[in-house]
Write a protein that holds these residues in place. Sequence first.
Motif, mmCIF file in Angstrom:
data_model
loop_
_atom_site.group_PDB
_atom_site.id
_atom_site.type_symbol
_atom_site.label_atom_id
_atom_site.label_comp_id
_atom_site.label_asym_id
_atom_site.label_seq_id
_atom_site.Cartn_x
_atom_site.Cartn_y
_atom_site.Cartn_z
ATOM 1 N N ALA A 1 0.828 -1.211 0.000
ATOM 2 C CA ALA A 1 0.000 0.000 0.000
ATOM 3 C C ALA A 1 0.862 1.262 0.000
ATOM 4 O O ALA A 1 0.529 2.265 -0.668
ATOM 5 N N LEU A 2 1.978 1.234 0.718
ATOM 6 C CA LEU A 2 2.865 2.395 0.745
ATOM 7 C C LEU A 2 3.508 2.646 -0.620
ATOM 8 O O LEU A 2 3.593 3.791 -1.084
ATOM 9 N N LYS A 3 3.940 1.579 -1.284
ATOM 10 C CA LYS A 3 4.532 1.739 -2.614
ATOM 11 C C LYS A 3 3.520 2.279 -3.620
ATOM 12 O O LYS A 3 3.830 3.144 -4.442
ATOM 13 N N VAL B 1 -6.474 -9.011 -5.352
ATOM 14 C CA VAL B 1 -7.824 -9.314 -4.851
ATOM 15 C C VAL B 1 -7.973 -8.833 -3.410
ATOM 16 O O VAL B 1 -9.010 -8.278 -3.022
ATOM 17 N N HIS B 2 -6.926 -9.020 -2.624
ATOM 18 C CA HIS B 2 -6.960 -8.542 -1.240
ATOM 19 C C HIS B 2 -7.078 -7.019 -1.180
ATOM 20 O O HIS B 2 -7.841 -6.476 -0.365
ATOM 21 N N LEU B 3 -6.355 -6.324 -2.040
ATOM 22 C CA LEU B 3 -6.463 -4.861 -2.079
ATOM 23 C C LEU B 3 -7.872 -4.421 -2.482
ATOM 24 O O LEU B 3 -8.422 -3.461 -1.922
ATOM 25 N N MET B 4 -8.467 -5.133 -3.431
ATOM 26 C CA MET B 4 -9.817 -4.767 -3.871
ATOM 27 C C MET B 4 -10.833 -4.974 -2.744
ATOM 28 O O MET B 4 -11.702 -4.123 -2.507
ATOM 29 N N ARG B 5 -10.734 -6.076 -2.040
ATOM 30 C CA ARG B 5 -11.694 -6.341 -0.955
ATOM 31 C C ARG B 5 -11.495 -5.375 0.207
ATOM 32 O O ARG B 5 -12.468 -4.960 0.850
ATOM 33 N N THR B 6 -10.260 -5.010 0.468
ATOM 34 C CA THR B 6 -10.003 -4.021 1.526
ATOM 35 C C THR B 6 -10.606 -2.671 1.176
ATOM 36 O O THR B 6 -11.206 -1.995 2.023
ATOM 37 N N GLU B 7 -10.457 -2.269 -0.079
ATOM 38 C CA GLU B 7 -11.052 -1.003 -0.526
ATOM 39 C C GLU B 7 -12.579 -1.050 -0.478
ATOM 40 O O GLU B 7 -13.240 -0.081 -0.085
ATOM 41 N N GLN B 8 -13.166 -2.176 -0.844
ATOM 42 C CA GLN B 8 -14.619 -2.326 -0.789
ATOM 43 C C GLN B 8 -15.124 -2.239 0.654
ATOM 44 O O GLN B 8 -16.134 -1.584 0.933
ATOM 45 N N LYS B 9 -14.428 -2.872 1.568
ATOM 46 C CA LYS B 9 -14.815 -2.803 2.971
ATOM 47 C C LYS B 9 -14.678 -1.386 3.516
ATOM 48 O O LYS B 9 -15.523 -0.916 4.298
ATOM 49 N N ARG B 10 -13.616 -0.675 3.102
ATOM 50 C CA ARG B 10 -13.418 0.690 3.570
ATOM 51 C C ARG B 10 -14.535 1.614 3.079
ATOM 52 O O ARG B 10 -15.036 2.465 3.825
ATOM 53 N N GLY C 1 1.372 6.730 -6.776
ATOM 54 C CA GLY C 1 0.118 7.386 -7.131
ATOM 55 C C GLY C 1 -0.930 6.459 -7.693
ATOM 56 O O GLY C 1 -1.888 6.914 -8.332
ATOM 57 N N LEU C 2 -0.770 5.163 -7.477
ATOM 58 C CA LEU C 2 -1.755 4.203 -7.955
ATOM 59 C C LEU C 2 -2.921 4.124 -6.985
ATOM 60 O O LEU C 2 -2.735 4.018 -5.770
ATOM 61 N N LYS C 3 -4.133 4.155 -7.503
ATOM 62 C CA LYS C 3 -5.327 4.047 -6.673
ATOM 63 C C LYS C 3 -5.654 2.574 -6.435
ATOM 64 O O LYS C 3 -5.291 1.710 -7.244
ATOM 65 N N PRO C 4 -6.356 2.280 -5.355
ATOM 66 C CA PRO C 4 -6.768 0.883 -5.116
ATOM 67 C C PRO C 4 -7.705 0.412 -6.224
ATOM 68 O O PRO C 4 -8.438 1.205 -6.825
ATOM 69 N N PRO C 5 -7.692 -0.864 -6.537
ATOM 70 C CA PRO C 5 -8.565 -1.372 -7.602
ATOM 71 C C PRO C 5 -10.032 -1.217 -7.243
ATOM 72 O O PRO C 5 -10.437 -1.335 -6.079
#
Length: 376
Positions: free
Chosen positions: A66-68, A96-105, A73-77
């Motif tokens: 997430a820091l990288k 997939v984990h990044l996408m689900r984390t963003e959906q939960k947020r 400047g990349l947005k979450p999927p």
Amino acid sequence: LKSFQLDFYVLLCLIPEPRINSHSLLSVVGVKSPFSVVAAMVKKSRKRENLKLTIKQAAANAKRTALKRAQVGLKPPEPGTSFSHIKNPAKRSEMVHLMRTEQKRRKTKARRDRHDAEKRGEEVEKKVPRTIESMREPDETIVPPEDSEVEDDEALDEFDSYFTGNRTPKVLVTTQKKPSKKTFDFLKELVNVIPNTFYYPRKTFPFKTMCAAAAERGFTDVLLFHEKKKEIQGVYICHLPKGPTSYWRMTRLKLGQDMKGGATCSATHNPELILNNFISRLGRRMGRQLAALFPQKPDFEGRRSVTFHNQRDFVFFRHYRYQFKGEGTRCALKEIGPRFTLKLRYLQHGTFDAKEGEYEFIWRPDSQVSRKRFFM
């Protein structure tokens, strides 16, 4: 024998001959080697440590990724994005984990915004959640509100005299032959729940004979509880003198004496009766049979209520005492007990007759394959 095995093990450890396999000899004698026990304990501890290290490493990897992405400047999927084009399985699972984390947020943020808007007094559009009850399959037996035809039929059924006040219920409670102590503990509380209830031992009398004798002595209903492996399994409810008879499977029984902080009540006050969600023809008939066990003139001074709540054809029984707080502006409930869950298995026309009885309804596992199909 144990002392002999212990002495043999001590002597075996003192033998300096390297050709002797102490573990094989111990297994023949029947003594478990302490080396195998220690090895098993070390293996379990290593598994726990490896699991902790795996979780810690996964969290560190997610934070570093997430820091990288934030530095570049990349947005979450976006939710719903497909990652089938990524051939690397590790990278694909990471995305997939990044996408689900963003959906939960996003869901958490939207929920908090709605709560803040409600506190400010703004109008918030609330979505109706999709549940199995809301997706229930259409049933032609569902009774619309204020159906005059159904009300006329119910005015001529076996329970009408109880709701018009012309007859008072008188219930006989019995058990199977040789009941257990837990059944008697349950009956002690049930007698205080249902007014005008009397217990008579079963002895060796058949249930059909007891129903006929109870009808001659002025009883209006007979309840027979049977058990399996010293646990109450079901109850027969036979309405007198002309039926019907229903059999209910009983589960999740918890007595009032086992409830932490349970309330007490006076058995002399008639409780208030609450029936929820009995909307089909079968459900209304079963609701009227359950309601016919209680007097229809509650004593509001006792502040005692009995609830039969039907949800997905499971009837939940609760017994409460309510008390008012804050000069009558608020009300609190205290459960008295007992509590249990009922499931209708069959409804028989007339009084109990296992050989020649006519059945109005029989539940079978193959009749309710769909989870969205209900009968009550």
